[in-house]
Design a protein around this motif. Structure first.
Motif, PDB file in Angstrom:
ATOM      1  N   ALA A   1      37.827  35.899  47.601  1.00 16.45           N
ATOM      2  CA  ALA A   1      37.512  35.552  46.135  1.00 16.45           C
ATOM      3  C   ALA A   1      37.325  34.066  45.820  1.00 16.45           C
ATOM      4  CB  ALA A   1      38.550  36.244  45.229  1.00 16.45           C
ATOM      5  N   SER A   2      36.844  33.765  44.683  1.00 16.06           N
ATOM      6  CA  SER A   2      36.818  32.700  44.114  1.00 16.06           C
ATOM      7  C   SER A   2      36.115  31.148  45.263  1.00 16.06           C
ATOM      8  CB  SER A   2      38.209  32.293  43.656  1.00 16.06           C
ATOM      9  OG  SER A   2      38.222  31.122  42.858  1.00 16.06           O
TER      10      SER A   2
ATOM     11  N   TYR B   1      41.412  35.905  34.151  1.00 17.27           N
ATOM     12  CA  TYR B   1      41.866  34.665  34.632  1.00 17.27           C
ATOM     13  C   TYR B   1      42.450  33.660  33.600  1.00 17.27           C
ATOM     14  CZ  TYR B   1      38.808  37.230  37.973  1.00 17.27           C
ATOM     15  OH  TYR B   1      38.336  38.232  38.682  1.00 17.27           O
TER      16      TYR B   1
ATOM     17  N   LYS C   1      34.538  36.706  42.106  1.00 19.22           N
ATOM     18  CA  LYS C   1      35.007  35.906  41.123  1.00 19.22           C
ATOM     19  C   LYS C   1      34.108  34.727  41.037  1.00 19.22           C
ATOM     20  CE  LYS C   1      39.327  33.811  39.556  1.00 19.22           C
ATOM     21  NZ  LYS C   1      38.988  32.127  39.435  1.00 19.22           N
TER      22      LYS C   1
ATOM     23  N   ASN D   1      29.536  36.639  39.728  1.00 20.88           N
ATOM     24  CA  ASN D   1      30.641  37.141  39.050  1.00 20.88           C
ATOM     25  C   ASN D   1      30.501  38.693  38.812  1.00 20.88           C
ATOM     26  OD1 ASN D   1      33.208  36.450  37.945  1.00 20.88           O
ATOM     27  ND2 ASN D   1      32.169  36.852  35.734  1.00 20.88           N
TER      28      ASN D   1
END
Length: 377
Positions: free
Chosen positions: A286-287, A73, A312, A343
């Motif tokens: 994600a995220s 990332y 993530k 994570n």
């Protein structure tokens, strides 16, 4: 090599040497490596069979330094890539209109945005992008793939597609247009159940979600399905503002855990929505999607349906560098309200529902409707 070029090379080497010498202790520990770096620069400048600019060499060294973190990332962005990233954050850019995700080291089309070059050309959801402008995408990170497909309006990009069930690659030559990401789609389903799909977290997403909720409420919405499937994330601030719609006032939305500065705790500031909610997630969530899903799951204000999320749980900051380049650097990890570190682990839904590949029946959506129908009787 001319006398002037030799003098210029010596000046560059001594400038770099002087900069690194300022590091003191760092120099003592890494002097041999720095000397090696400077020697390699000098050898390439003087011995490589083609001329190479000092700028190119330094850019390569910076890129290699970031890649050495082994963090998928963290990325060095040249001026063009940095410009594209900023366009992505604001939600408008020059591109072909594809929403993509990563599946088993392949770039896969989630869906083409309607009325864009990709949609008009016939690219479909599920298509695998095998090359972009001649570059093989096998193992390519998502950011690089997206960056290659974006560019100035009116320019061309060639995209190679492998359609499931076919052996031959289909080639599409697309002319980039100005693309505005329609991050929110909403509609009223049966039994007063509202449906909102969020494809990405941009600066405008919180306002768009609030508007969609307001419109659905006017139509008599009694329960909401919030679809975060294949949403790769986006702005942390947007995720916090959207989670704030659902999380009870005063409750923690997310903890941001930094290494060298105090941790941040984001809390909800507005009254919660107050109706039953089901959140749809899958491996492409994600995220920022996981920030929202994790907060809603931890506080029990929504039922998560679907498949385990991507995992993530780290936060990136964007730094502007000299020359309009940029650095996207992982600066923190985030934890859910109950201090879960997701994570590389992901979030497991409350109700696991597999969606068979190629199935026309949306089993996850059907399950969400079934759950809400029970709650709003």
């Amino acid at each position: 090599m001319s006398r002037k070029k030799i003098i210029a090379l010596v000046v560059v080497v001594f400038l770099l040497w002087g900069i690194f010498s300022l590091a003191g202790l760092f120099w003592k520990k890494s002097g041999d490596k720095i000397e090696t770096l400077l020697t390699v620069i000098a050898l390439i400048k003087s011995q490589y069979y083609q001329p190479v600019s000092t700028e190119k060499l330094i850019n390569g060294a910076i890129k290699g330094m970031v890649e050495g973190l082994d963090d998928p990332y963290s990325t060095y962005l040249d001026p063009e890539q940095f410009k594209h990233l900023n366009e992505q954050i604001t939600g408008t850019f020059g591109g072909v209109g594809l929403i993509v995700t990563m599946e088993e080291n392949h770039i896969v089309v989630v869906k083409p945005i309607p009325d864009t070059p990709a949609a008009k050309a016939g690219i479909k959801a599920g298509d695998i992008i095998v090359n972009i402008s001649g570059r093989d995408t096998k193992g390519m990170d998502l950011d690089t793939a997206v960056s290659l497909m974006r560019g100035p309006v009116g320019t061309r990009v060639e995209v190679g597609i492998l359609r499931p069930g076919e052996k031959e690659t289909r080639m599409f030559t697309l002319v980039r247009e100005n693309i505005t990401i329609p991050t929110v789609e909403s509609k009223m389903l049966d039994d007063k159940i509202g449906y909102i799909m969020l494809s990405q977290f941009t600066e405008n997403s919180p306002q768009a979600v609030r508007k969609a909720i307001g419109d659905l409420k006017k139509k008599g919405m009694k329960g909401l399905i919030f679809d975060l499937r294949d949403n790769p994330g986006g702005e942390l601030k947007a995720a916090v503002e959207i989670a704030d719609i659902f999380v009870p006032r005063g409750k923690t939305i997310v903890y941001v855990d930094y290494r060298n500065q105090p941790d941040e705790e984001e809390k909800a500031e507005v009254p919660e929505l107050g109706i039953p909610v089901v959140v749809l997630v899958n491996g492409g969530s994600a995220s920022a999607s996981e920030i929202v899903a994790g907060a809603l799951k931890d506080w029990g204000v929504a039922v998560l349906v679907g498949e385990k999320t991507f995992g993530k749980g780290v936060v990136q900051s964007i730094f502007r560098l000299p020359g309009n380049a940029g650095l996207k650097l992982t600066v923190a990890r985030y934890l859910t309200p109950k201090k879960h570190d997701i994570n590389k682990k992901g979030i497991m839904p409350d109700v696991v529902v597999k969606q068979p590949a190629g199935s026309k029946e949306d089993r996850q959506l059907l399950k969400a409707k079934e759950i809400l129908a029970e709650k709003i009787k």
